[in-house]
Design a protein around this motif. Structure first.
Motif, PDB file in Angstrom:
ATOM      1  N   ASP A  13       0.813  -1.216   0.000  1.00 15.51           N
ATOM      2  CA  ASP A  13       0.000   0.000   0.000  1.00 15.51           C
ATOM      3  C   ASP A  13       0.849   1.269   0.000  1.00 15.51           C
ATOM      4  N   THR A  14       1.958   1.251   0.710  1.00 15.02           N
ATOM      5  CA  THR A  14       2.846   2.413   0.742  1.00 15.02           C
ATOM      6  C   THR A  14       3.494   2.630  -0.622  1.00 15.02           C
ATOM      7  N   ILE A  15       3.959   1.555  -1.237  1.00 17.72           N
ATOM      8  CA  ILE A  15       4.567   1.664  -2.563  1.00 17.72           C
ATOM      9  C   ILE A  15       3.546   2.172  -3.572  1.00 17.72           C
ATOM     10  N   ARG A  16       2.351   1.613  -3.534  1.00 14.95           N
ATOM     11  CA  ARG A  16       1.300   2.029  -4.471  1.00 14.95           C
ATOM     12  C   ARG A  16       0.965   3.509  -4.291  1.00 14.95           C
ATOM     13  N   GLU A  17       0.879   3.950  -3.054  1.00 15.60           N
ATOM     14  CA  GLU A  17       0.576   5.355  -2.781  1.00 15.60           C
ATOM     15  C   GLU A  17       1.687   6.272  -3.301  1.00 15.60           C
ATOM     16  N   LEU A  18       2.933   5.898  -3.068  1.00 14.53           N
ATOM     17  CA  LEU A  18       4.060   6.707  -3.552  1.00 14.53           C
ATOM     18  C   LEU A  18       4.094   6.774  -5.072  1.00 14.53           C
ATOM     19  N   MET A  42       3.604  -6.075  -8.457  1.00 13.15           N
ATOM     20  CA  MET A  42       2.151  -5.966  -8.296  1.00 13.15           C
ATOM     21  C   MET A  42       1.693  -4.525  -8.500  1.00 13.15           C
ATOM     22  N   VAL A  43       2.445  -3.570  -7.950  1.00 16.69           N
ATOM     23  CA  VAL A  43       2.111  -2.153  -8.142  1.00 16.69           C
ATOM     24  C   VAL A  43       2.206  -1.799  -9.622  1.00 16.69           C
ATOM     25  N   LYS A  44       3.245  -2.278 -10.281  1.00 15.99           N
ATOM     26  CA  LYS A  44       3.415  -2.006 -11.715  1.00 15.99           C
ATOM     27  C   LYS A  44       2.224  -2.540 -12.510  1.00 15.99           C
ATOM     28  N   ASP A  45       1.775  -3.739 -12.187  1.00 22.14           N
ATOM     29  CA  ASP A  45       0.642  -4.348 -12.887  1.00 22.14           C
ATOM     30  C   ASP A  45      -0.652  -3.560 -12.704  1.00 22.14           C
ATOM     31  N   SER A  47      -0.789  -0.230 -12.016  1.00 16.91           N
ATOM     32  CA  SER A  47      -0.607   1.195 -12.270  1.00 16.91           C
ATOM     33  C   SER A  47      -0.657   1.510 -13.763  1.00 16.91           C
ATOM     34  N   ASP A  48      -1.076   2.723 -14.074  1.00 19.80           N
ATOM     35  CA  ASP A  48      -1.041   3.205 -15.459  1.00 19.80           C
ATOM     36  C   ASP A  48       0.324   3.781 -15.806  1.00 19.80           C
ATOM     37  N   LYS A  49       1.197   3.901 -14.830  1.00 18.88           N
ATOM     38  CA  LYS A  49       2.515   4.482 -15.053  1.00 18.88           C
ATOM     39  C   LYS A  49       3.498   3.430 -15.565  1.00 18.88           C
ATOM     40  N   SER A  50       4.508   3.908 -16.248  1.00 18.23           N
ATOM     41  CA  SER A  50       5.587   3.040 -16.714  1.00 18.23           C
ATOM     42  C   SER A  50       6.615   2.934 -15.589  1.00 18.23           C
ATOM     43  N   ILE A  51       6.846   1.718 -15.104  1.00 25.91           N
ATOM     44  CA  ILE A  51       7.781   1.514 -13.994  1.00 25.91           C
ATOM     45  C   ILE A  51       8.839   0.502 -14.422  1.00 25.91           C
ATOM     46  N   THR A  52      10.096   0.943 -14.406  1.00 26.25           N
ATOM     47  CA  THR A  52      11.220   0.052 -14.672  1.00 26.25           C
ATOM     48  C   THR A  52      11.742  -0.424 -13.325  1.00 26.25           C
ATOM     49  N   ILE A  53      11.855  -1.734 -13.174  1.00 30.11           N
ATOM     50  CA  ILE A  53      12.274  -2.324 -11.903  1.00 30.11           C
ATOM     51  C   ILE A  53      13.642  -2.970 -12.068  1.00 30.11           C
TER      52      ILE A  53
END
Length: 70
Positions: A13-18, A42-45, A47-53
């Motif tokens: 939840d904290t990661i998703r909020e950030l 999971m947050v990447k999946d 989210s509408d944002k592009s996240i490189t991990i």
């Protein structure tokens, strides 16, 4: 990112909020343990944002080469 102030570990939840509150649509996130990777994925999946991990250890492997180039 996502580390609770009282316990070790990442919190979904904290990661998703950030991520959701960040002004950029393209983010770069680093992790050190498998559970943190799972939460980031999971947050990447969701989210509408592009996240490189990236795994944090990859950065340290490349650091000596980067320093030699300077």
């Amino acid at each position: 990112m996502g580390v609770d102030k009282t316990e070790i570990g990442t919190i979904f939840d904290t990661i998703r909020e950030l991520v959701n509150n960040h002004s950029s649509d393209h983010l770069l996130a680093f992790y050190d343990l498998g559970s943190a990777k799972m939460n980031l994925e999971m947050v990447k999946d969701l989210s509408d944002k592009s996240i490189t991990i990236k795994v944090l250890s990859d950065c340290f492997k490349k650091l000596p080469k980067m320093l030699l180039l300077k």
